[in-house]
Every structure is written in structure tokens, then in C-alpha cells.
Write a protein that holds these residues in place. Structure first.
Motif, PDB file in Angstrom:
ATOM      1  N   SER A  86       0.849  -1.189   0.000  1.00 21.75           N
ATOM      2  CA  SER A  86       0.000   0.000   0.000  1.00 21.75           C
ATOM      3  C   SER A  86       0.885   1.240   0.000  1.00 21.75           C
ATOM      4  N   THR A  87       0.350   2.331  -0.542  1.00 18.44           N
ATOM      5  CA  THR A  87       1.122   3.568  -0.600  1.00 18.44           C
ATOM      6  C   THR A  87       0.211   4.733  -0.943  1.00 18.44           C
ATOM      7  N   ASP A  88       0.712   5.945  -0.749  1.00 18.65           N
ATOM      8  CA  ASP A  88       0.089   7.151  -1.283  1.00 18.65           C
ATOM      9  C   ASP A  88       0.687   7.351  -2.669  1.00 18.65           C
ATOM     10  N   LEU A  89      -0.094   7.091  -3.694  1.00 21.13           N
ATOM     11  CA  LEU A  89       0.421   7.091  -5.058  1.00 21.13           C
ATOM     12  C   LEU A  89       0.787   8.496  -5.536  1.00 21.13           C
ATOM     13  N   ILE A  90       0.199   9.533  -4.938  1.00 15.16           N
ATOM     14  CA  ILE A  90       0.582  10.895  -5.306  1.00 15.16           C
ATOM     15  C   ILE A  90       2.017  11.161  -4.833  1.00 15.16           C
ATOM     16  N   ALA A  91       2.266  10.897  -3.551  1.00  8.10           N
ATOM     17  CA  ALA A  91       3.580  11.194  -2.981  1.00  8.10           C
ATOM     18  C   ALA A  91       4.663  10.291  -3.549  1.00  8.10           C
ATOM     19  N   ALA A  92       4.329   9.020  -3.817  1.00  8.10           N
ATOM     20  CA  ALA A  92       5.348   8.049  -4.215  1.00  8.10           C
ATOM     21  C   ALA A  92       5.563   7.967  -5.725  1.00  8.10           C
ATOM     22  N   TYR A  93       4.614   8.467  -6.518  1.00  5.81           N
ATOM     23  CA  TYR A  93       4.703   8.213  -7.960  1.00  5.81           C
ATOM     24  C   TYR A  93       4.267   9.410  -8.805  1.00  5.81           C
ATOM     25  N   ALA A  94       3.027   9.870  -8.625  1.00  6.45           N
ATOM     26  CA  ALA A  94       2.491  10.910  -9.505  1.00  6.45           C
ATOM     27  C   ALA A  94       3.213  12.239  -9.356  1.00  6.45           C
ATOM     28  N   ALA A  95       3.712  12.546  -8.149  1.00  7.10           N
ATOM     29  CA  ALA A  95       4.428  13.816  -7.946  1.00  7.10           C
ATOM     30  C   ALA A  95       5.910  13.744  -8.333  1.00  7.10           C
ATOM     31  N   PRO A  96       6.663  12.742  -7.883  1.00  7.85           N
ATOM     32  CA  PRO A  96       8.097  12.744  -8.218  1.00  7.85           C
ATOM     33  C   PRO A  96       8.397  12.555  -9.700  1.00  7.85           C
ATOM     34  N   LEU A  97       7.505  11.906 -10.448  1.00 11.12           N
ATOM     35  CA  LEU A  97       7.774  11.703 -11.877  1.00 11.12           C
ATOM     36  C   LEU A  97       7.847  13.032 -12.628  1.00 11.12           C
ATOM     37  N   PRO A  98       6.810  13.876 -12.614  1.00 12.73           N
ATOM     38  CA  PRO A  98       6.909  15.130 -13.387  1.00 12.73           C
ATOM     39  C   PRO A  98       7.916  16.120 -12.839  1.00 12.73           C
ATOM     40  N   ILE A  99       8.117  16.158 -11.521  1.00 14.90           N
ATOM     41  CA  ILE A  99       9.090  17.123 -11.001  1.00 14.90           C
ATOM     42  C   ILE A  99      10.486  16.760 -11.484  1.00 14.90           C
ATOM     43  N   SER A 100      10.776  15.470 -11.586  1.00 15.95           N
ATOM     44  CA  SER A 100      12.087  15.048 -12.076  1.00 15.95           C
ATOM     45  C   SER A 100      12.254  15.375 -13.552  1.00 15.95           C
ATOM     46  N   VAL A 101      11.188  15.200 -14.342  1.00 11.22           N
ATOM     47  CA  VAL A 101      11.260  15.483 -15.773  1.00 11.22           C
ATOM     48  C   VAL A 101      11.479  16.977 -16.013  1.00 11.22           C
ATOM     49  N   ILE A 102      10.725  17.825 -15.317  1.00 11.93           N
ATOM     50  CA  ILE A 102      10.859  19.266 -15.503  1.00 11.93           C
ATOM     51  C   ILE A 102      12.230  19.748 -15.032  1.00 11.93           C
ATOM     52  N   CYS A 103      12.689  19.218 -13.909  1.00 11.41           N
ATOM     53  CA  CYS A 103      14.019  19.608 -13.431  1.00 11.41           C
ATOM     54  C   CYS A 103      15.109  19.184 -14.410  1.00 11.41           C
TER      55      CYS A 103
END
Length: 413
Positions: free
Chosen positions: A125-142
Motif C-alpha cells: 500500500s502507498t500514497d500514489l501521489i507522494a510516491a509516484y504521480a508527484a516525483p515523476l513530473p518534477i524530475s522530468v521538468i528539473c
């Protein structure tokens, strides 16, 4: 009309009520100041392309809703500009989001998605926003901007404080803006000394050519806008897509059976539960009528993308998620000259994120042990989740390989 709570708790039902009564209404903005809200598809689409509806705040009347305020060094961005300045700057930054460049990013984005899913492992189980949906785009934009990996955590924290403010800590948003401004000033100076193959280095080169194409404030504002908009829209689109599919298991089953339908699914989710409830505020440069309602020059106009995309006159049975629907003309990412510049990248990231997630976790579901697994952010402008608590059983490597062979993804062909 004070609709703040209704538009947060039940935006689509509230918009339907407004649209049925009249296509245009006078409401109060989040600062208590008045604005016009437009809800009918035909009027919203026309408004998005109408040159009389200015984004430049110099055309705003005092005493009307103006939206967010930023320091001058960050306010000279595309969301506050009309042609010719808007045309000039959009042309400069547009090369970062060409189809060819986005296509080249697919493989690195898929690798990052796999890395994030690897980290979830078998924990269940996990918070999919914190673990996946948020870090993916922030890494791409950075990566696009050339931000060093060891500073990306800072950027995510700043963006979170700015976009999801804590009502008990209103000072955090201002601190985040100050920290981002200070860091961008430092980063720009560093890249002047040591330019790299990234978008920010390219923009600095344009600025330093001293041909009047990009001012210092415009350079800072562009970097800020690319980061914030690239993060916010994509994290919301990914999270909203996953939630919509989990709440419509029949549609999810069809997608699992044929993952070549993922691009169409992203378009329908964008229409059904897009990342923005409202387009950026606009100010008429002359007295005009919208939907038959007279609006004075300088009054604030809010064009509701969410209401337009649930208008039954344009999309029959609009409150039903239908992955086979013809979504042509949806307005989730805008229309006209202010159409979302990063839309191709947001689409690609969401497609890749969904494909990787469905391959890895074939039994993904909402976490029934969490009292409220998917609360919506309290925002009149954006439509996104505070968290998305899910449960899953990870697929075996052979399962993933079998699905990939059956429906190969573009980034793996």
C-alpha cells in the motif's frame, strides 16, 4: 453569489446548476472580490480564443478578482501576457516541447517510472501521489531545466507549499516563492559560467545575446512558470486518471485488455476530470457580451474548463467516463494562443505513467482501510488530489514481460 464551498465539494454538480440557470454568473473569487464565471462550452471555447479577453493585469479594474500575486521578477510570464510579448516568448520556449523532443524523452521517462515503481516493491500500500504521480513530473521538468538531482527534493517541497497551501501556515507559500526566486538567480548565474545542454542554458543564451528578445525578469519568470505548470498539471492529470479508472472498473478492465487505448484514455480523463477547473483569469479590453450577458471592460472573467467539458450540448452524457468517447475539442488543456505549451509532454508522461503502473500492479485498488483514500484539494482553480491511497500486489517479472509483449508501448518499440 458566494459558491466557494460548493465549487470545491461538488464542482461538476454546481457548474451544471449554474449552466442550466444561465451561461454566465457573477460570483466572488477566493479573495472576496467579484468575477464573472462562464460555464457553457460554446462560450468558454470562444472566450479562450477572443483577443479582447486580455491576460495582462494592466487591463484589470480595481476592486475585481485578480488571482495570485507574485514578486515582479516572477510575474513577467506567459500567464500575464498578450501578443506581441506573448508571441515572442512562447516562440522562444516552444522548442522545448516540440513533438520530436517529447518523443526523445519517452524512454527516459519510462525508465524513471520503472525506478519509482521498483521502490514501491512489495510493500502492498502507498500514497500514489507522494510516491509516484508527484516525483515523476518534477524530475522530468528539473531535467529539462538542468536542475541538479540533489536539489529536486527542494523543488518538490517548494512547489507543494505554493500549490497546496497549508491553511494553518499561510507564510509557507511566500517562503517557497522567495526560496525559488533565490535559487533560480543562483542557478542562472551558474549556467552562465557553465552552460549545459538544457532549456535554461538555451534561454540564458537568448537573454545574453542582448537583442531584446528576453529580459532578466522574463527569464526568471519563464523558469518559474515551466517548473510550476509542468509539475502541477501533470501530477494532477496522472492522479486524476488513476482515480477515475479505479472508480470505473469496467473501463479499467477494457484498458488492461488493450493498452493501446491508453492515449485515448488520457484524453477522456482530461475531459472528465481535468487538471484545471478554471482557465487563468481574463480582463475584457472593451465592453462586450458573453453568452448574452453584458460584461464591462476590466471586469474579471473566469472561463470554466471543467464546466465546458461537462456540457451535455457538446459531450452527450458528460458525467459518464467513456474511454471510447470522441473527445475531440475538449478544453482541459486550453484552446487558442494560450493553449498549454507543455501539453504534449503532460500527455506523454501520463500515458507512460499509466502504462507502467498497470503493467506492474494488475490488482491495483483503492485502500479500503483508509477512511478517505482520495481527498480533493480545496482549490477553486485546480482539480487534484491531496493523496491517493492504494493497495496492490506487484506483478511478477514474467507477468510484466507478457503484458509488454502483447501491447508494446511506444517508448519500447
Amino acid at each position: 453569489m458566494d459558491l466557494a464551498d460548493d465549487l470545491i465539494t461538488d464542482p461538476y454538480g454546481t457548474y451544471a446548476t449554474l449552466r442550466t440557470a444561465s451561461p454566465v454568473h457573477r460570483i466572488k473569487g477566493t479573495d472576496g472580490q467579484p468575477a464573472w464565471i462562464v460555464t457553457r462550452y460554446e462560450d468558454v471555447r470562444a472566450g479562450l480564443a477572443d483577443p479582447r479577453l486580455s491576460l495582462d493585469k494592466k487591463n484589470a479594474l480595481p476592486g475585481n478578482y485578480h488571482g495570485s500575486r507574485l514578486p515582479p521578477a516572477l510575474d513577467a510570464n506567459l500567464l500575464n501576457m498578450d501578443p506581441p510579448d506573448h508571441t515572442r516568448i512562447r516562440r522562444l520556449v516552444g522548442k522545448a516541447f516540440t513533438p520530436g523532443r517529447v518523443e526523445r524523452l519517452r524512454a527516459p521517462v519510462r525508465a524513471l517510472a520503472d525506478q519509482l515503481l521498483d521502490a514501491l516493491g512489495q510493500q502492498g500500500s502507498t500514497d500514489l501521489i507522494a510516491a509516484y504521480a508527484a516525483p515523476l513530473p518534477i524530475s522530468v521538468i528539473c531535467e529539462l531545466l538542468g536542475v541538479a538531482p540533489d536539489r529536486r527534493g527542494d523543488f518538490r517541497g517548494w512547489a507543494q507549499a505554493l500549490l497546496v497551501p497549508d491553511p494553518d501556515r499561510p507564510q509557507d507559500g511566500a517562503k517557497a516563492v522567495g526560496a525559488m526566486l533565490a535559487y533560480f538567480v543562483e542557478l542562472i548565474e551558474h549556467k552562465r559560467r557553465e552552460p549545459k545542454d538544457d532549456l535554461l542554458s538555451d534561454l540564458i543564451a537568448v537573454h545574453d545575446a542582448e537583442d531584446g528578445r528576453l529580459s532578466e525578469d522574463e527569464l526568471l519568470s519563464l523558469a518559474f512558470l515551466i517548473l510550476v505548470a509542468g509539475f502541477e498539471n501533470t501530477v494532477q492529470l496522472i492522479g486524476n486518471a488513476v482515480l477515475a479508472l479505479l472508480r470505473h472498473p469496467d473501463q479499467l478492465d477494457e484498458l488492461r485488455a488493450d493498452s493501446t487505448r491508453i492515449p485515448a484514455a488520457v484524453e477522456e480523463v482530461a475531459r472528465y476530470e481535468g487538471p484545471a477547473l478554471l482557465a487563468i483569469r481574463r480582463f475584457p479590453t472593451e465592453d462586450m457580451e458573453i453568452g448574452g450577458v453584458p460584461v464591462k471592460a476590466g471586469e474579471t472573467v473566469l472561463l470554466s474548463l471543467a464546466a465546458a467539458d461537462r456540457d451535455p450540448d457538446r459531450f452527450p452524457d458528460p458525467d459518464r467516463l467513456d474511454l471510447a468517447r470522441d473527445t475531440a475539442g475538449h478544453l482541459a488543456l486550453g484552446h487558442g494562443i494560450h493553449y498549454c505549451l507543455g501539453a504534449p509532454l503532460a500527455r506523454a508522461e501520463t500515458e507512460i505513467a499509466l502504462r507502467a503502473l498497470l503493467e506492474r500492479f494488475p490488482r491495483l485498488e483503492l485502500d479500503a482501510d483508509t477512511e478517505d483514500p482520495a481527498p480533493w484539494r480545496r482549490s477553486l482553480r485546480a482539480r487534484g488530489l491531496d493523496r491517493l491511497m492504494v493497495r496492490y500486489d506487484a506483478a511478477s517479472a514474467s507477468d510484466v514481460d507478457r503484458v509488454s509483449r502483447r501491447c508494446p508501448s511506444p517508448e519500447r518499440r
